[in-house]
Design a protein around this motif. Structure first.
Motif, PDB file in Angstrom:
ATOM      1  N   THR A  95     104.344  20.033   7.576  1.00  0.00           N
ATOM      2  CA  THR A  95     103.560  19.470   8.676  1.00  0.00           C
ATOM      3  C   THR A  95     103.254  18.004   8.394  1.00  0.00           C
ATOM      4  O   THR A  95     103.284  17.557   7.245  1.00  0.00           O
ATOM      5  CB  THR A  95     102.235  20.229   8.866  1.00  0.00           C
ATOM      6  N   ILE A  96     102.955  17.276   9.469  1.00  0.00           N
ATOM      7  CA  ILE A  96     102.557  15.885   9.326  1.00  0.00           C
ATOM      8  C   ILE A  96     101.562  15.559  10.431  1.00  0.00           C
ATOM      9  O   ILE A  96     101.686  16.020  11.572  1.00  0.00           O
ATOM     10  CB  ILE A  96     103.769  14.928   9.371  1.00  0.00           C
ATOM     11  N   GLU A  97     100.553  14.769  10.095  1.00  0.00           N
ATOM     12  CA  GLU A  97      99.554  14.358  11.071  1.00  0.00           C
ATOM     13  C   GLU A  97     100.078  13.167  11.867  1.00  0.00           C
ATOM     14  O   GLU A  97     100.829  12.332  11.354  1.00  0.00           O
ATOM     15  CB  GLU A  97      98.250  13.996  10.363  1.00  0.00           C
ATOM     16  N   ALA A  98      99.671  13.105  13.138  1.00  0.00           N
ATOM     17  CA  ALA A  98     100.153  12.054  14.023  1.00  0.00           C
ATOM     18  C   ALA A  98      99.048  11.650  14.987  1.00  0.00           C
ATOM     19  O   ALA A  98      98.148  12.436  15.300  1.00  0.00           O
ATOM     20  CB  ALA A  98     101.375  12.527  14.804  1.00  0.00           C
ATOM     21  N   THR A  99      99.136  10.427  15.474  1.00  0.00           N
ATOM     22  CA  THR A  99      98.208   9.916  16.479  1.00  0.00           C
ATOM     23  C   THR A  99      99.008   9.317  17.622  1.00  0.00           C
ATOM     24  O   THR A  99      99.966   8.569  17.399  1.00  0.00           O
ATOM     25  CB  THR A  99      97.275   8.841  15.894  1.00  0.00           C
ATOM     26  N   LEU A 100      98.626   9.655  18.840  1.00  0.00           N
ATOM     27  CA  LEU A 100      99.239   9.071  20.023  1.00  0.00           C
ATOM     28  C   LEU A 100      98.282   8.030  20.583  1.00  0.00           C
ATOM     29  O   LEU A 100      97.202   8.358  21.066  1.00  0.00           O
ATOM     30  CB  LEU A 100      99.521  10.150  21.072  1.00  0.00           C
ATOM     31  N   GLN A 101      98.678   6.770  20.485  1.00  0.00           N
ATOM     32  CA  GLN A 101      97.861   5.680  21.027  1.00  0.00           C
ATOM     33  C   GLN A 101      98.730   4.432  21.094  1.00  0.00           C
ATOM     34  O   GLN A 101      99.433   4.102  20.134  1.00  0.00           O
ATOM     35  CB  GLN A 101      96.638   5.405  20.150  1.00  0.00           C
ATOM     36  N   GLY A 102      98.701   3.765  22.245  1.00  0.00           N
ATOM     37  CA  GLY A 102      99.413   2.504  22.379  1.00  0.00           C
ATOM     38  C   GLY A 102     100.749   2.606  23.074  1.00  0.00           C
ATOM     39  O   GLY A 102     101.304   1.598  23.501  1.00  0.00           O
ATOM     40  N   THR A 103     101.299   3.816  23.187  1.00  0.00           N
ATOM     41  CA  THR A 103     102.605   3.963  23.807  1.00  0.00           C
ATOM     42  C   THR A 103     102.500   3.794  25.318  1.00  0.00           C
ATOM     43  O   THR A 103     101.480   4.069  25.934  1.00  0.00           O
ATOM     44  CB  THR A 103     103.207   5.334  23.464  1.00  0.00           C
ATOM     45  N   GLY A 104     103.581   3.316  25.910  1.00  0.00           N
ATOM     46  CA  GLY A 104     103.603   3.129  27.358  1.00  0.00           C
ATOM     47  C   GLY A 104     104.924   2.525  27.787  1.00  0.00           C
ATOM     48  O   GLY A 104     105.648   1.946  26.968  1.00  0.00           O
ATOM     49  N   PHE A 105     105.262   2.642  29.049  1.00  0.00           N
ATOM     50  CA  PHE A 105     106.494   2.043  29.565  1.00  0.00           C
ATOM     51  C   PHE A 105     106.318   1.757  31.045  1.00  0.00           C
ATOM     52  O   PHE A 105     105.864   2.613  31.807  1.00  0.00           O
ATOM     53  CB  PHE A 105     107.684   2.977  29.360  1.00  0.00           C
ATOM     54  N   GLU A 106     106.660   0.537  31.446  1.00  0.00           N
ATOM     55  CA  GLU A 106     106.666   0.161  32.852  1.00  0.00           C
ATOM     56  C   GLU A 106     108.064  -0.317  33.209  1.00  0.00           C
ATOM     57  O   GLU A 106     108.591  -1.242  32.578  1.00  0.00           O
ATOM     58  CB  GLU A 106     105.637  -0.937  33.131  1.00  0.00           C
ATOM     59  N   THR A 107     108.657   0.292  34.206  1.00  0.00           N
ATOM     60  CA  THR A 107     109.977  -0.133  34.650  1.00  0.00           C
ATOM     61  C   THR A 107     109.889  -1.561  35.168  1.00  0.00           C
ATOM     62  O   THR A 107     109.012  -1.881  35.976  1.00  0.00           O
ATOM     63  CB  THR A 107     110.493   0.785  35.775  1.00  0.00           C
ATOM     64  N   PRO A 108     110.758  -2.454  34.667  1.00  0.00           N
ATOM     65  CA  PRO A 108     110.675  -3.850  35.118  1.00  0.00           C
ATOM     66  C   PRO A 108     110.918  -3.954  36.625  1.00  0.00           C
ATOM     67  O   PRO A 108     111.848  -3.361  37.156  1.00  0.00           O
ATOM     68  CB  PRO A 108     111.786  -4.542  34.322  1.00  0.00           C
ATOM     69  N   GLU A 109     110.026  -4.688  37.288  1.00  0.00           N
ATOM     70  CA  GLU A 109     110.140  -4.910  38.721  1.00  0.00           C
ATOM     71  C   GLU A 109     110.123  -6.411  39.016  1.00  0.00           C
ATOM     72  O   GLU A 109     109.291  -7.134  38.487  1.00  0.00           O
ATOM     73  CB  GLU A 109     108.974  -4.232  39.457  1.00  0.00           C
ATOM     74  N   PRO A 110     111.055  -6.891  39.845  1.00  0.00           N
ATOM     75  CA  PRO A 110     112.146  -6.134  40.451  1.00  0.00           C
ATOM     76  C   PRO A 110     113.164  -5.697  39.395  1.00  0.00           C
ATOM     77  O   PRO A 110     113.195  -6.252  38.295  1.00  0.00           O
ATOM     78  CB  PRO A 110     112.763  -7.121  41.437  1.00  0.00           C
ATOM     79  N   GLN A 111     113.986  -4.721  39.732  1.00  0.00           N
ATOM     80  CA  GLN A 111     114.977  -4.231  38.787  1.00  0.00           C
ATOM     81  C   GLN A 111     115.892  -5.368  38.360  1.00  0.00           C
ATOM     82  O   GLN A 111     116.358  -6.140  39.193  1.00  0.00           O
ATOM     83  CB  GLN A 111     115.782  -3.101  39.422  1.00  0.00           C
ATOM     84  N   PRO A 112     116.152  -5.496  37.070  1.00  0.00           N
ATOM     85  CA  PRO A 112     116.991  -6.602  36.604  1.00  0.00           C
ATOM     86  C   PRO A 112     118.448  -6.421  37.009  1.00  0.00           C
ATOM     87  O   PRO A 112     118.928  -5.303  37.202  1.00  0.00           O
ATOM     88  CB  PRO A 112     116.831  -6.532  35.081  1.00  0.00           C
ATOM     89  N   SER A 113     119.129  -7.551  37.137  1.00  0.00           N
ATOM     90  CA  SER A 113     120.567  -7.491  37.402  1.00  0.00           C
ATOM     91  C   SER A 113     121.333  -7.126  36.139  1.00  0.00           C
ATOM     92  O   SER A 113     122.456  -6.623  36.211  1.00  0.00           O
ATOM     93  CB  SER A 113     121.066  -8.838  37.919  1.00  0.00           C
TER      94      SER A 113
END
Length: 243
Positions: free
Chosen positions: A104-122
């Protein structure tokens, strides 16, 4: 295990703690290892997004240190995912080499995120290495239909066997051997980018190499090519660890 000042800071920023359990291991190459894990209820609580990552906690001389890893094939229904380790010198790689089912291993979820670039890149311009492979694959899947030019730095001959999930009709791959602590990659990318960045606001640049290489390329893209800050993702994924 207490996580010291890093753990305190993450708690202040509402980091969520979980315990993962290893269910299987794969030696993909001599220098690259994949672990399969159960998520301790994380994905059902948080959901999944592209390039999602977690902080794993490793003990070193009685002190707890965190390192970030991107989830591979996360499945909220089964509560499972995989993690991939580019093996080198360091406490995280040491743990991954020895990990076995039931660990087993301990983990923390914090800081992750994703935003699709807008407008969509060429065009997507992505620069990474084995440590960034899971994030690169997730990014490509998150931008279907977007042409991409990818520079992938290799340190070992076996890195050519790693699974880059490319669409030959859309994705152009350049493998670059690591030389001079990343300087060779910097030179190769700088030589190629101007011709590909015709409109700085119409591309999306993703840079995930070692810290020094990432800083050099991010500075060049922003200051010399004038790519807007919101069209550049630059994050140093690793640095040589002090033992």
């Amino acid at each position: 295990m207490g996580h010291g000042w890093e753990g305190v800071v993450l708690k202040l920023f509402r980091g969520k703690d979980f315990e993962f359990t290893v269910t299987g291991t794969e030696d993909v190459t001599e220098h690259y290892r994949r672990l399969h894990l159960t998520d301790g209820g994380m994905l059902a609580l948080t959901g999944v997004h592209p390039t999602m990552w977690v902080r794993l906690w490793f003990d070193h001389a009685g002190k707890s240190h965190q390192r970030a890893y991107t989830l591979v094939n996360p499945d909220p229904d089964s509560g499972t995912f995989s993690l991939e380790f580019a093996l080198h010198d360091g406490r995280a790689s040491d743990w991954a080499r020895k990990a076995a089912p039931g660990d087993t291993i301990e983990a923390t979820l914090q800081g992750t995120g994703f935003e699709t670039p807008e407008p969509q890149p060429s065009r997507l311009l992505a620069i990474g290495d084995a440590a960034a492979l899971p994030a690169l694959n997730s990014l490509l899947a998150a931008l279907p239909g977007v042409p991409a030019t990818i520079w992938f730095e290799t340190q070992h001959a076996e890195d050519h066997d790693l699974d880059l999930r490319l669409d030959p009709a859309l994705h152009e791959l350049h493998r670059v051997e690591r030389r001079a602590s990343g300087a060779h990659l910097v030179d190769e990318v700088k030589a190629a980018l101007p011709a590909l960045v015709q409109d700085p606001a119409d591309v999306y640049v993703w840079i995930t190499c070692d810290t020094t290489t990432t800083r050099a390329l991010a500075s060049y893209v922003r200051k010399e090519l004038n790519v807007p800050k919101h069209r550049v993702h630059a994050l140093g994924y690793w640095r040589p660890e002090k033992r």
